[in-house]
Structure formats: structure tokens, C-alpha cells
Design an enzyme around this catalytic site. Structure first.
Site, short mmCIF file in Angstrom:
data_model
loop_
_atom_site.label_atom_id
_atom_site.label_comp_id
_atom_site.label_asym_id
_atom_site.label_seq_id
_atom_site.Cartn_x
_atom_site.Cartn_y
_atom_site.Cartn_z
N GLN A 293 11.69 -3.88 -10.10
CA GLN A 293 13.14 -4.08 -10.13
C GLN A 293 13.83 -3.29 -9.01
OE1 GLN A 293 14.97 -6.18 -11.61
NE2 GLN A 293 17.00 -5.28 -11.33
N SER B 233 7.77 4.07 -0.88
CA SER B 233 6.81 4.56 0.12
C SER B 233 7.54 5.20 1.28
CB SER B 233 5.95 3.40 0.64
OG SER B 233 5.29 2.80 -0.45
N HIS C 282 4.29 1.71 -8.03
CA HIS C 282 3.27 0.64 -7.94
C HIS C 282 2.34 0.71 -9.15
CE1 HIS C 282 4.02 1.38 -3.48
NE2 HIS C 282 4.27 0.10 -3.60
N GLN D 110 7.54 -9.79 7.71
CA GLN D 110 8.78 -9.43 7.02
C GLN D 110 9.49 -8.24 7.67
OE1 GLN D 110 6.46 -8.60 3.27
NE2 GLN D 110 7.99 -7.01 2.98
N GLY E 28 0.80 -1.21 0.00
CA GLY E 28 0.00 0.00 0.00
C GLY E 28 0.84 1.27 0.00
#
Ligand code: PAF
Length: 282
Positions: A149, A187, A37, A61, A31
Site C-alpha cells: 500500500q 529501499s 517486502h 520504469q 530487491g
């Protein structure tokens, strides 16, 4: 556009689409969506009949001292952006539904591919990534899944996992999206203050410099890493986590720039850890 919060409902919807012969493209995200994104979403739209975007800040994670709690979230703004992209479904499950009480099934790749780079400084990170991505694959049943990537090591690990565990899924890697001044979109850029944001430009600039040196004939890996470090160390707020050069296929060690190599770095500006990379082919 449909929004699913329930794991079972999402899975049933996807299974139904598959039965109708539709090809599903999955874009897994945490998000706080940006143009990087959205480039994955656009690519998924070009490849598949149905596009599903998952939004899930995956607790497994993140290490105990990492930014899970403060990781930026804005579900409403994400929903609007995805509606504009004409995405078919958002999957935004709760952590409780994804990891039921007593949860204890893990997917873990061993070896250099997960122990180097971010695996060296973020213990358990890739085990969390491969576990959640496997779960997302089983829930969303994609024919193709799209990864940036920018997280080159993550993409490599997922490709290996898909191959070794025989997931019938094609992984599509999508190039890094950068701001006009070169900063790779992330982000986490939102954490940077003005000065850190300015200094963070050294990441893309040092990578470009390394590429130039390689193109001009520099083949020595240590010298190239030294050049990058020198440039980054000149930025007073930068704290280098790693600057590394490995084989771009499997993260094997390389002593010379030959074939296709990945130049990857992770640097902290204050508490904000940024990563960037570049593939050089000679
Ligand atoms: O790259 C990310 O945003 C995450 O690691 C992913 C692939 C969505 C898994 O949580």
C-alpha cells in the site's frame, strides 16, 4: 529455495507447479529487501502453496535522470532473507533476458489514474511498471500477486490492469510497514543522511495530523493540503513534489473529505525522493 535467472526456466518451473495443482503467490520486488517486502512475502505464504519472489531493478520504469544506476542492490543479503522466509523460488533475471534486443511491446494504462501523482512527475514510469508486471505475470503464472500500500497508486493501476486485461490473478494489497518513529520503509531510505532521516519524519507526522483534523471535522481539501504543506515546508531540506488528496478508489478529484480518500505525498530530501500516503475514511 531455487534461484532462477533464466526467463524460460522460471516459466517452465511455474507452469509445472500449476499443472500439479499448486497455487502460486508472486511478490514482485526490485530487491534490497526490508521488512516491508518481507511482510508481502509472509502474506503470500499465508495465501498460497508456492511463493515466488522476483528481484529485478526494472530499467524501463526509471526516467533518464533518475536513480537506476545507483538504486541499491544486495542480491546475497536478499537471498539470505528469502531463504529464512522459506520462499520457494527467487526469480532474478537479467535486463538482457527480459528485454531482448529490439524489444518493443508495452502495456500502458491511459487516463488520470496514471497521469496524476507520481505519473505527473515521473514520465513513463507507470508504463514501465505495467509492462514489467505483465511480463512477470506471464512468466510466473501467479494465482495471487502481492503489492504494498506504500505504492498506493501503483497497486491501484495494477488492479485496474488486471481487471481490464482479464489476467486471472487476484491482487492482494498489504499495509505500509513503518519504523517505530513512523518513517515508511523504503529501499531509498538508505540514501538519507542523519539530518535528512530526522527531517523525513515530517511525512508521516503531517499525514497523521491531516487524519486528526479530518476526524475532528475538517472537510475542506484545500485547507488540509495547506496544513500538510506548512508542516513539510518547516523542514529545511524538504522539497515538495506533490501533496494531494483524491478519491481512494479511482484517484478522482474531491473537493470535500467524504467516504474514502487517499492523502498522498512525494517529497525530496536532497536527491532522495520519498513517498508516503494514508487513507482516511469519514
Ligand atoms: O514496487 C516495485 O518495487 C516495482 O515497481 C515493481 C512492482 C517490482 C515493478 O518493477
Amino acid at each position: 529455495m531455487q534461484v532462477f535467472n533464466d526467463v524460460k526456466e522460471m516459466q517452465n518451473w511455474c507452469l509445472n507447479k500449476k499443472r500439479q495443482g499448486q497455487k502460486i503467490g508472486l511478490v514482485p520486488t526490485m530487491g534490497y529487501l526490508h521488512a516491508g517486502h518481507l511482510s508481502l512475502v509472509k502474506e503470500a505464504g499465508r495465501h498460497c502453496d508456492i511463493v515466488v519472489v522476483s528481484i529485478f531493478v526494472n530499467p524501463t520504469q526509471f526516467g533518464p535522470n533518475e536513480d537506476f544506476d545507483s538504486y541499491p542492490r544486495d542480491v546475497e543479503s536478499d537471498r539470505k532473507k528469502l531463504a529464512e522466509e522459506k520462499v520457494d523460488a527467487i526469480f532474478a533475471p537479467s535486463a538482457r533476458d527480459m528485454y531482448r534486443e529490439g524489444y518493443n511491446s508495452w502495456v500502458e494504462l491511459k487516463g488520470e489514474i496514471t497521469s496524476k501523482l507520481c505519473g505527473g512527475s515521473r514520465e513513463g514510469h507507470f508504463r514501465g511498471v505495467t509492462t514489467v508486471v505483465s511480463k512477470l505475470f506471464n512468466i510466473c503464472q501467479p494465482d495471487k500477486a502481492f503489492f504494498g500500500q506504500k505504492d498506493a497508486q501503483q497497486a491501484m493501476i495494477i488492479e485496474k490492469m488486471v481487471q481490464e486485461l482479464n489476467f486471472p490473478i487476484t491482487i492482494v494489497r498489504v499495509p505500509i510497514v513503518r519504523e517505530a518513529d513512523g518513517l515508511a520503509l523504503s529501499s531509498r531510505n538508505v540514501y538519507l543522511d542523519e539530518e535528512q532521516r530526522r527531517q523525513a519524519l515530517v511525512l508521516s507526522r503531517s499525514l497523521q495530523k491531516a487524519r486528526q483534523l479530518a476526524e475532528d471535522g475538517e472537510r475542506n481539501v484545500s485547507r488540509l493540503k495547506q496544513e500538510i504543506r506548512k508542516m513539510i515546508e518547516a523542514a529545511t531540506q524538504a522539497n515538495i513534489d506533490y501533496v494531494e488528496i483524491y478519491d481512494a478508489e479511482d484517484l478522482g478529484d474531491v473537493e470535500e473529505i467524504r467516504g474514502s480518500v487517499l492523502i498522498a505525498l512525494a517529497v525530496k530530501f536532497g536527491n532522495t525522493r520519498l513517498i508516503d500516503n494514508l487513507i482516511v475514511e469519514v
